[in-house]
Design a protein around this motif. Structure first.
Motif, PDB file in Angstrom:
ATOM      1  N   ASN A 126       9.138  -1.890  -3.846  1.00 58.81           N
ATOM      2  CA  ASN A 126       8.245  -1.111  -4.715  1.00 58.81           C
ATOM      3  C   ASN A 126       7.028  -1.935  -5.123  1.00 58.81           C
ATOM      4  OD1 ASN A 126       9.945   1.083  -4.630  1.00 58.81           O
ATOM      5  ND2 ASN A 126      10.965   0.621  -6.556  1.00 58.81           N
ATOM      6  N   THR A 127       7.247  -3.227  -5.363  1.00 64.65           N
ATOM      7  CA  THR A 127       6.147  -4.125  -5.737  1.00 64.65           C
ATOM      8  C   THR A 127       5.132  -4.230  -4.607  1.00 64.65           C
ATOM      9  OG1 THR A 127       7.624  -5.408  -7.170  1.00 64.65           O
ATOM     10  CG2 THR A 127       5.598  -6.482  -6.456  1.00 64.65           C
ATOM     11  N   LYS A 128       5.632  -4.383  -3.376  1.00 64.49           N
ATOM     12  CA  LYS A 128       4.743  -4.474  -2.212  1.00 64.49           C
ATOM     13  C   LYS A 128       3.995  -3.158  -2.000  1.00 64.49           C
ATOM     14  CE  LYS A 128       7.507  -7.890   0.310  1.00 64.49           C
ATOM     15  NZ  LYS A 128       8.343  -8.136   1.502  1.00 64.49           N
ATOM     16  N   GLU A 129       4.706  -2.053  -2.184  1.00 61.42           N
ATOM     17  CA  GLU A 129       4.083  -0.737  -1.999  1.00 61.42           C
ATOM     18  C   GLU A 129       2.992  -0.486  -3.039  1.00 61.42           C
ATOM     19  OE1 GLU A 129       7.172   2.181  -1.979  1.00 61.42           O
ATOM     20  OE2 GLU A 129       8.109   1.393  -0.143  1.00 61.42           O
ATOM     21  N   LEU A 130       3.213  -0.978  -4.253  1.00 63.44           N
ATOM     22  CA  LEU A 130       2.211  -0.826  -5.313  1.00 63.44           C
ATOM     23  C   LEU A 130       0.920  -1.538  -4.929  1.00 63.44           C
ATOM     24  CD1 LEU A 130       1.464   0.078  -8.218  1.00 63.44           C
ATOM     25  CD2 LEU A 130       2.394  -2.095  -9.022  1.00 63.44           C
ATOM     26  N   PHE A 131       1.060  -2.749  -4.373  1.00 75.07           N
ATOM     27  CA  PHE A 131      -0.114  -3.518  -3.945  1.00 75.07           C
ATOM     28  C   PHE A 131      -0.837  -2.797  -2.806  1.00 75.07           C
ATOM     29  CE2 PHE A 131      -1.988  -6.860  -1.208  1.00 75.07           C
ATOM     30  CZ  PHE A 131      -2.940  -7.339  -2.096  1.00 75.07           C
ATOM     31  N   GLN A 132      -0.070  -2.327  -1.805  1.00 76.18           N
ATOM     32  CA  GLN A 132      -0.684  -1.621  -0.678  1.00 76.18           C
ATOM     33  C   GLN A 132      -1.334  -0.315  -1.128  1.00 76.18           C
ATOM     34  OE1 GLN A 132      -1.579  -1.779   2.457  1.00 76.18           O
ATOM     35  NE2 GLN A 132      -0.979  -3.926   2.605  1.00 76.18           N
ATOM     36  N   SER A 133      -0.706   0.346  -2.104  1.00 73.92           N
ATOM     37  CA  SER A 133      -1.257   1.603  -2.621  1.00 73.92           C
ATOM     38  C   SER A 133      -2.640   1.375  -3.219  1.00 73.92           C
ATOM     39  CB  SER A 133      -0.308   2.193  -3.668  1.00 73.92           C
ATOM     40  OG  SER A 133      -0.850   3.341  -4.248  1.00 73.92           O
ATOM     41  N   ARG A 134      -2.793   0.252  -3.921  1.00 70.93           N
ATOM     42  CA  ARG A 134      -4.096  -0.062  -4.529  1.00 70.93           C
ATOM     43  C   ARG A 134      -5.127  -0.397  -3.453  1.00 70.93           C
ATOM     44  NH1 ARG A 134      -8.102   1.236  -7.125  1.00 70.93           N
ATOM     45  NH2 ARG A 134      -9.331  -0.395  -8.154  1.00 70.93           N
ATOM     46  N   LEU A 135      -4.701  -1.130  -2.412  1.00 73.95           N
ATOM     47  CA  LEU A 135      -5.615  -1.431  -1.301  1.00 73.95           C
ATOM     48  C   LEU A 135      -6.088  -0.140  -0.639  1.00 73.95           C
ATOM     49  CD1 LEU A 135      -4.254  -4.494   0.729  1.00 73.95           C
ATOM     50  CD2 LEU A 135      -6.046  -4.446  -0.981  1.00 73.95           C
ATOM     51  N   ASN A 136      -5.149   0.751  -0.379  1.00 82.00           N
ATOM     52  CA  ASN A 136      -5.492   2.019   0.271  1.00 82.00           C
ATOM     53  C   ASN A 136      -6.448   2.847  -0.581  1.00 82.00           C
ATOM     54  OD1 ASN A 136      -3.789   1.267   2.312  1.00 82.00           O
ATOM     55  ND2 ASN A 136      -2.091   2.560   1.663  1.00 82.00           N
ATOM     56  N   GLU A 137      -6.198   2.817  -1.884  1.00 83.94           N
ATOM     57  CA  GLU A 137      -7.056   3.563  -2.818  1.00 83.94           C
ATOM     58  C   GLU A 137      -8.487   3.040  -2.759  1.00 83.94           C
ATOM     59  OE1 GLU A 137      -7.416   4.127  -7.659  1.00 83.94           O
ATOM     60  OE2 GLU A 137      -5.490   3.560  -6.774  1.00 83.94           O
ATOM     61  N   ILE A 138      -8.626   1.719  -2.677  1.00 82.14           N
ATOM     62  CA  ILE A 138      -9.955   1.097  -2.641  1.00 82.14           C
ATOM     63  C   ILE A 138     -10.676   1.407  -1.329  1.00 82.14           C
ATOM     64  CG2 ILE A 138     -11.182  -1.120  -2.502  1.00 82.14           C
ATOM     65  CD1 ILE A 138      -9.051  -2.208  -4.486  1.00 82.14           C
ATOM     66  N   PHE A 139      -9.980   1.215  -0.211  1.00 84.29           N
ATOM     67  CA  PHE A 139     -10.655   1.262   1.081  1.00 84.29           C
ATOM     68  C   PHE A 139     -10.744   2.656   1.696  1.00 84.29           C
ATOM     69  CE2 PHE A 139      -9.183  -3.229   0.915  1.00 84.29           C
ATOM     70  CZ  PHE A 139     -10.452  -3.787   0.812  1.00 84.29           C
ATOM     71  N   SER A 140     -10.119   3.630   1.072  1.00 90.36           N
ATOM     72  CA  SER A 140     -10.252   5.002   1.578  1.00 90.36           C
ATOM     73  C   SER A 140     -11.341   5.769   0.830  1.00 90.36           C
ATOM     74  CB  SER A 140      -8.915   5.748   1.446  1.00 90.36           C
ATOM     75  OG  SER A 140      -8.522   5.835   0.085  1.00 90.36           O
TER      76      SER A 140
END
Length: 412
Positions: free
Chosen positions: A191-205
């Motif tokens: 869940n911690t890793k997914e939270l980080f990736q979710s924020r990256l995706n939010e920024i770059f999309s």
């Protein structure tokens, strides 16, 4: 150990002289004997610590199995690994499987049930108390190995069957709770890793005000890495290979291997600060697209043929911002779409060039976003470290419980 307990060698617990046997020598059972069906054979990869791993099972013909019947196992037998790491890992063949033949690296153990409960013995053989007896006899530097006599001489603490059963009941309950706790912790790590990736995706999309959208090929140039072989005689230098990537953000210059090529290294094949190197080709599709940034280069470094270099030609792009962009699962999905499949088999210059890169026009905004991502990354790493320490603590708890179980302290 409790004064009412006995100590017996494993061979003294066997119901017959042939109850503890190794698998056949390699000359008696070859890979060419393997079939897609027939009588199953057990290999090292099928044996875990207290866990049977029913994966990639191989088979042999019934006639061959009959020839090797002295190396057979039946459901309920105990099987121990006398080669590899961890040495001595042991499991019971489950009722859901079927009878078969063990390979040379395994030992089949069939003790006298009037003396010892198989589950009790399985628990003991997976303890440090048992493994430490085997490690004293290890041979082989690269693949640790013990022989059959070492296994036969393992000393086992033996209480009455009633006490053995009580110990099994306590261990089963304790380990069930520990395993459930481990599952919960591992889920928290994910869940911690997914939270980080979710924020990256939010920024770059996104494409907010003051953001530009261009194909990466208009902002950067690409070059495939070098091919070389061990017989090459020429210049020697460090190289970035697929094994260096893992989840690293930066290239660890000190961990790079040296290689030699024919002739001299071309200027075009040298890496510079700010370059990004990505995995271009690999047998594992999950590794394709992994990337790292080069920084603080003080020597000649190049990159292997299984990688590709990305070098910015637009000085208004912050290399760290681009590296995070390429590391986002959003971009991984875009690459998958471009390949029209579920896996990326190869990352080429064309697929990279056509990637749509969204970025703030002001480099100061790019740096601000990188600062935000760095902070989140550090928080993520700290959380992971915290959860992994919890997992380590649970493993230590298991060892402590086992230590008490086989020293007679658990029932006090």
């Amino acid at each position: 150990m409790n004064k009412d307990w006995e100590e017996k060698k494993l061979e003294d617990l066997a119901d017959t002289k042939k109850a503890i046997v190794s698998g056949p020598f390699g000359s008696n059972l070859k890979v060419s004997d393997y079939r897609d069906s027939g009588v199953p054979i057990l290999r090292l990869q099928n044996i875990g610590k207290g866990k049977f791993i029913e994966k990639d099972i191989k088979y042999i013909e019934k006639e061959k199995a009959e020839e090797l019947k002295s190396h057979s196992f039946v459901v309920g037998d105990i099987v121990l690994a006398k080669l590899g790491i961890p040495i001595g890992k042991t499991c019971i063949i489950p009722e859901t499987f079927e009878d078969g033949i063990i390979l040379a690296d395994l030992v089949r153990i069939r003790p006298d049930k009037r003396i010892v409960n198989y589950k009790y013995l399985e628990y003991f053989l997976n303890t440090d108390l048992s493994v430490s007896q085997l490690t004293k006899e290890i041979s082989g530097a690269t693949r640790p190995r013990v022989n059959l006599s070492n296994v036969r001489n393992i000393v086992v603490p033996i209480p009455s069957l009633k006490i053995q059963n009580n110990i099994i009941e306590i261990l089963d309950k304790a380990f069930e709770l520990i395993e459930q706790a481990k599952v919960n912790i591992e889920k928290n790590i994910e869940n911690t890793k997914e939270l980080f990736q979710s924020r990256l995706n939010e920024i770059f999309s996104q494409k907010g005000d003051g953001w530009e959208e261009k194909e990466l090929g208009k902002l950067a140039e690409f070059r495939n890495g070098l091919n070389f072989n061990k017989s090459s005689k020429g210049e020697t230098f460090k190289i970035v290979g697929v094994s260096n990537f893992k989840d690293n953000f930066y290239v660890d210059n000190d961990s790079l291997e040296e290689v030699t090529i024919d002739g001299k290294l071309k200027e075009l094949d040298l890496l510079k600060d700010g370059d990004i190197v990505a995995v271009r080709s690999n047998g594992n599709p999950n590794l394709i697209g992994r990337c790292m940034l080069l920084a603080n280069i003080e020597e000649k470094i190049s990159f292997s043929g299984f990688t590709i270099r990305i070098r910015l030609i637009d000085k208004n792009i912050y290399p760290l911002f681009l590296n995070y962009f390429l590391k986002s699962s959003y971009i991984k999905n875009e690459l998958i779409k471009s390949g029209n499949g579920t896996d990326i088999r190869n990352l080429n210059q064309q697929s990279l060039s056509s990637l749509v890169f969204k970025y703030p026009l002001k480099i100061e905004e790019q740096k601000r976003i990188v600062y935000e991502i760095n902070n989140l990354s550090e928080q993520t790493k700290q959380l992971e470290k915290h959860y992994k320490q919890k997992l380590k603590n649970l493993e230590e708890l298991k060892k402590s419980i086992l230590q008490k179980a086989f020293s007679g302290e658990l029932l006090k």
